[in-house]
Design a protein around this motif. Sequence first.
Motif, PDB file in Angstrom:
ATOM      1  N   GLY A   1       1.014  -0.970   0.035  1.00 45.57           N
ATOM      2  CA  GLY A   1      -0.006   0.165  -0.023  1.00 45.57           C
ATOM      3  C   GLY A   1       0.780   1.220   0.082  1.00 45.57           C
ATOM      4  O   GLY A   1       0.423   2.404   0.609  1.00 45.57           O
ATOM      5  N   LEU A   2       2.096   1.090  -0.643  1.00 47.24           N
ATOM      6  CA  LEU A   2       3.016   2.343  -0.782  1.00 47.24           C
ATOM      7  C   LEU A   2       2.619   3.196  -1.770  1.00 47.24           C
ATOM      8  O   LEU A   2       2.033   2.946  -2.753  1.00 47.24           O
ATOM      9  CB  LEU A   2       4.513   1.842  -0.948  1.00 47.24           C
ATOM     10  N   ASP A   3       2.735   4.599  -1.518  1.00 44.90           N
ATOM     11  CA  ASP A   3       2.504   5.623  -2.511  1.00 44.90           C
ATOM     12  C   ASP A   3       3.649   5.621  -3.409  1.00 44.90           C
ATOM     13  O   ASP A   3       4.682   4.932  -3.337  1.00 44.90           O
ATOM     14  CB  ASP A   3       2.273   7.152  -2.112  1.00 44.90           C
ATOM     15  N   SER A   4       3.896   6.476  -4.663  1.00 44.88           N
ATOM     16  CA  SER A   4       5.036   6.274  -5.464  1.00 44.88           C
ATOM     17  C   SER A   4       6.156   6.632  -4.933  1.00 44.88           C
ATOM     18  O   SER A   4       7.185   6.200  -5.184  1.00 44.88           O
ATOM     19  CB  SER A   4       4.676   7.150  -6.765  1.00 44.88           C
ATOM     20  N   PHE A   5       6.043   7.574  -4.161  1.00 40.43           N
ATOM     21  CA  PHE A   5       7.435   8.046  -3.386  1.00 40.43           C
ATOM     22  C   PHE A   5       8.028   7.041  -2.488  1.00 40.43           C
ATOM     23  O   PHE A   5       9.196   6.753  -2.437  1.00 40.43           O
ATOM     24  CB  PHE A   5       7.104   9.252  -2.463  1.00 40.43           C
ATOM     25  N   GLN A   6       7.239   6.481  -1.707  1.00 43.60           N
ATOM     26  CA  GLN A   6       7.628   5.206  -0.695  1.00 43.60           C
ATOM     27  C   GLN A   6       7.995   4.156  -1.552  1.00 43.60           C
ATOM     28  O   GLN A   6       9.091   3.279  -1.342  1.00 43.60           O
ATOM     29  CB  GLN A   6       6.456   4.999   0.164  1.00 43.60           C
ATOM     30  N   ALA A   7       7.447   3.797  -2.756  1.00 45.44           N
ATOM     31  CA  ALA A   7       7.902   2.667  -3.535  1.00 45.44           C
ATOM     32  C   ALA A   7       9.120   2.761  -4.338  1.00 45.44           C
ATOM     33  O   ALA A   7       9.939   2.134  -4.320  1.00 45.44           O
ATOM     34  CB  ALA A   7       6.673   2.493  -4.592  1.00 45.44           C
TER      35      ALA A   7
ATOM     36  N   GLN B   1      11.609   4.889  -3.047  1.00 46.51           N
ATOM     37  CA  GLN B   1      12.522   4.569  -1.928  1.00 46.51           C
ATOM     38  C   GLN B   1      12.853   3.144  -1.813  1.00 46.51           C
ATOM     39  O   GLN B   1      14.018   2.677  -1.674  1.00 46.51           O
ATOM     40  CB  GLN B   1      11.798   5.277  -0.550  1.00 46.51           C
ATOM     41  N   VAL B   2      11.776   2.288  -1.875  1.00 49.71           N
ATOM     42  CA  VAL B   2      11.953   0.800  -1.709  1.00 49.71           C
ATOM     43  C   VAL B   2      12.729   0.199  -2.722  1.00 49.71           C
ATOM     44  O   VAL B   2      13.731  -0.410  -2.575  1.00 49.71           O
ATOM     45  CB  VAL B   2      10.810  -0.014  -1.536  1.00 49.71           C
ATOM     46  N   LEU B   3      12.605   0.888  -3.901  1.00 53.84           N
ATOM     47  CA  LEU B   3      13.240   0.337  -5.023  1.00 53.84           C
ATOM     48  C   LEU B   3      14.871   0.820  -4.830  1.00 53.84           C
ATOM     49  O   LEU B   3      15.540  -0.076  -5.270  1.00 53.84           O
ATOM     50  CB  LEU B   3      12.568   1.028  -6.419  1.00 53.84           C
ATOM     51  N   ALA B   4      14.974   2.188  -4.520  1.00 53.85           N
ATOM     52  CA  ALA B   4      16.264   2.551  -4.205  1.00 53.85           C
ATOM     53  C   ALA B   4      16.872   1.977  -3.454  1.00 53.85           C
ATOM     54  O   ALA B   4      18.214   1.484  -3.746  1.00 53.85           O
ATOM     55  CB  ALA B   4      16.202   3.998  -4.105  1.00 53.85           C
ATOM     56  N   ALA B   5      16.479   1.452  -2.261  1.00 57.70           N
ATOM     57  CA  ALA B   5      16.950   0.810  -1.115  1.00 57.70           C
ATOM     58  C   ALA B   5      17.481  -0.650  -1.718  1.00 57.70           C
ATOM     59  O   ALA B   5      18.548  -1.360  -1.332  1.00 57.70           O
ATOM     60  CB  ALA B   5      15.959   0.650   0.143  1.00 57.70           C
TER      61      ALA B   5
ATOM     62  N   GLY C   1      18.461   7.388  -9.458  1.00 57.13           N
ATOM     63  CA  GLY C   1      17.885   8.880  -9.106  1.00 57.13           C
ATOM     64  C   GLY C   1      16.564   8.525  -8.782  1.00 57.13           C
ATOM     65  O   GLY C   1      15.951   7.828  -9.035  1.00 57.13           O
ATOM     66  N   THR C   2      16.375   9.629  -7.789  1.00 53.74           N
ATOM     67  CA  THR C   2      14.750   9.565  -7.199  1.00 53.74           C
ATOM     68  C   THR C   2      13.934   9.657  -8.396  1.00 53.74           C
ATOM     69  O   THR C   2      12.843   8.901  -8.257  1.00 53.74           O
ATOM     70  CB  THR C   2      14.762  11.022  -6.664  1.00 53.74           C
TER      71      THR C   2
END
Length: 78
Positions: free
Chosen positions: A24-30, A32-36, A46-47
């Motif tokens: 249930g993540l928004d696009s910003f949180q998702a 961040q998960v991908l970047a991590a 890149g963000t």
Amino acid sequence: MTSKVEKFGDSDLSQLRNELLDAGLDSFQAAQVLAAFLSIRGYGIGTEQARDTVLRLENSNCTLDCMQQELERVALVM
């Protein structure tokens, strides 16, 4: 041309996909998960590119092979 990005394990990709789709993540949180996910494995992104990638993955209902190809395309070797 040969990719400089490793082939991620199916279990890692499956876990990433489940986290992106089921948490249930928004696009910003998702993004961040991908970047991590990439950072832990020694890659960067890149963000804005992470957000675009997450949207492409969500909209295309990607298979694990599709996810691997997308990550190879966007991951920056660090």
